[in-house]
Write an enzyme that holds these catalytic residues in place. Structure first.
Site, PDB file in Angstrom:
ATOM      1  N   GLU A  44      66.796  42.670-121.926  1.00 48.66           N
ATOM      2  CA  GLU A  44      65.397  42.427-121.570  1.00 48.66           C
ATOM      3  C   GLU A  44      64.946  43.325-120.421  1.00 48.66           C
ATOM      4  O   GLU A  44      63.825  43.811-120.408  1.00 48.66           O
ATOM      5  CB  GLU A  44      65.179  40.948-121.201  1.00 48.66           C
ATOM      6  CG  GLU A  44      65.219  40.017-122.389  1.00 48.66           C
ATOM      7  CD  GLU A  44      64.131  40.334-123.413  1.00 48.66           C
ATOM      8  OE1 GLU A  44      63.099  40.903-123.041  1.00 48.66           O
ATOM      9  OE2 GLU A  44      64.344  40.012-124.600  1.00 48.66           O
ATOM     10  N   TYR A 127      58.302  36.918-116.971  1.00 47.80           N
ATOM     11  CA  TYR A 127      58.639  37.380-118.319  1.00 47.80           C
ATOM     12  C   TYR A 127      60.151  37.316-118.576  1.00 47.80           C
ATOM     13  O   TYR A 127      60.594  36.727-119.569  1.00 47.80           O
ATOM     14  CB  TYR A 127      58.133  38.826-118.554  1.00 47.80           C
ATOM     15  CG  TYR A 127      58.773  39.369-119.790  1.00 47.80           C
ATOM     16  CD1 TYR A 127      58.327  38.948-121.036  1.00 47.80           C
ATOM     17  CD2 TYR A 127      59.883  40.208-119.726  1.00 47.80           C
ATOM     18  CE1 TYR A 127      58.965  39.354-122.189  1.00 47.80           C
ATOM     19  CE2 TYR A 127      60.527  40.626-120.865  1.00 47.80           C
ATOM     20  CZ  TYR A 127      60.057  40.194-122.100  1.00 47.80           C
ATOM     21  OH  TYR A 127      60.702  40.583-123.227  1.00 47.80           O
ATOM     22  N   ASP A 145      55.045  39.540-122.522  1.00 56.88           N
ATOM     23  CA  ASP A 145      55.027  40.954-122.092  1.00 56.88           C
ATOM     24  C   ASP A 145      53.681  41.547-122.524  1.00 56.88           C
ATOM     25  O   ASP A 145      52.786  40.830-122.987  1.00 56.88           O
ATOM     26  CB  ASP A 145      56.229  41.710-122.681  1.00 56.88           C
ATOM     27  CG  ASP A 145      56.129  41.852-124.197  1.00 56.88           C
ATOM     28  OD1 ASP A 145      55.233  41.223-124.805  1.00 56.88           O
ATOM     29  OD2 ASP A 145      56.930  42.616-124.763  1.00 56.88           O
TER      30      ASP A 145
END
Ligand code: SF4
Length: 362
Positions: A44, A127, A145
């Site tokens: 991520e 996020y 996002d």
């Protein structure tokens, strides 16, 4: 007063259509075959601002080099930066390194499973906490996002929804049994179909999209006035000694490209005519011996998130180096520069400099 978010009337059908499409089209990516929170966290962070195709080889190499939180925490910062080199936004690598140490020291090496625990780690925002907690631990938490924001701006038909408004809307509909898949499905929809130029005819959730129904897709999200990033022109000195080595300097431990090795550079210059003078002044200050005439290389530019730097490199040869430098300077053979963390733009300068070294009076 911000506009209210209208609840979706057909939320279960929207979720079913979205997940069915995701199941049928999901890409087979290395971080999708695991529920290991460390691996998901690394993927991520790497995927922020970076394309999937670019990330895959970096992710594979990273996992060989740092297969666990402990191996990452034990590595030196220079080694971590070297592994990250080319992905840009180096603060991400520094934060990962710092966070790995915190996880090892305060969480017995286990990545926290709560949003609050994740957010307390260096570099983890809403996020990343949402993505890691939902994908690795099945927590029903949104992960919004840029792609997801665009999708929900259209689904909800809101020109400029705030993050809080999107979170509120998503918490109402995120399925408790597949929150990680839901988040990934939304991001994937934004990356492949609901792009800035959407392909609504192929969209699996077209019937649930308010902007499509109202004909406002082209207005969603609204164009936010983005500030153009400023451009800085910088003279760079590539100083080559009699053994063909180049002088590098290490950046300070804080700030842009902290800890990286670069060619010495002058302050940004406003006038093109002043680059050569600034480079010459700096080269003369670095060595006490005579210098060759400058060989000017093509400019190299690099865009950071908040500024663009254009480097104007000048190559000089000196037969004798100054007797001593402080530890922030080092003579390095150009073909050994790969052993140090060196920013990508500086490597491009080094390659061009390597080609002209033999033309100088060595
Ligand atoms: Fe995006 Fe078009 Fe699908 Fe709406 S219908 S979610 S605008 S691709």
């Amino acid at each position: 007063m911000p506009p209210k978010v209208k609840k979706m009337d057909s939320a279960p059908a929207f979720v079913r259509a979205l997940l069915a499409h995701f199941d049928a089209t999901r890409r087979d990516l290395p971080w999708r075959s695991t529920t290991d929170p460390y691996r998901i966290w690394i993927s991520e962070v790497m995927l922020q601002q970076t394309r999937v195709e670019t990330v895959i080889p970096y992710y594979d190499r990273w996992m060989q080099q740092f297969p666990s939180v402990a191996t990452l925490a034990d590595a030196s910062e220079q080694v971590v930066l070297r592994a990250w080199e080319g992905l840009g936004y180096y603060s991400r690598a520094r934060n990962l390194h710092a966070a790995a140490k915190v996880v090892r020291e305060r969480h017995s090496g286990l990545v926290p499973d709560s949003v609050e625990g994740l957010r307390a780690l260096p570099g983890i925002g809403a996020y990343t906490a949402g993505a890691v907690s939902s994908i690795a631990y099945g927590v029903a938490e949104p992960a919004i996002d840029g792609n997801a924001r665009r999708v929900f701006s259209r689904i909800l038909d809101m020109a400029d929804p705030s993050l809080t408004q999107i979170h509120t809307a998503v918490r109402d509909i995120i399925p408790a049994d597949r929150p990680g898949d839901f988040n990934q499905a939304v991001m994937e929809l934004g990356a492949t179909i609901c792009t800035p130029r959407p392909c609504c005819s192929k969209c699996p959730v077209q019937w649930h999209c308010r902007a499509f129904a109202l004909g406002t897709v082209h207005l969603r999200p609204g164009v936010s006035a983005r500030k153009a990033s400023p451009v800085f022109n910088i003279a760079v000195v590539v100083l080559i000694d009699a053994d063909g080595r180049a002088l590098l300097t290490q950046r300070p431990p804080r700030g842009l490209l902290a800890g990286f090795w670069t060619f010495p550079a002058a302050e940004p210059q406003a006038q093109q005519s002043s680059y050569a003078k600034a480079a010459r002044r700096m080269a003369a200050a670095l060595v006490s011996a005579p210098l060759s005439r400058a060989r000017r290389l093509d400019p190299v530019s690099h865009a950071f998130s908040h500024r663009t730097e254009v480097y104007h490199p000048f190559v000089y040869h000196t037969r004798r180096a100054a007797a001593s430098y402080d530890t922030a300077f080092r003579w390095v053979a150009i073909d050994s520069m790969h052993e140090l963390p060196v920013p990508v733009a500086q490597r491009r300068i080094a390659r061009a400099a390597g080609l002209v070294v033999h033309e100088l009076h060595l």
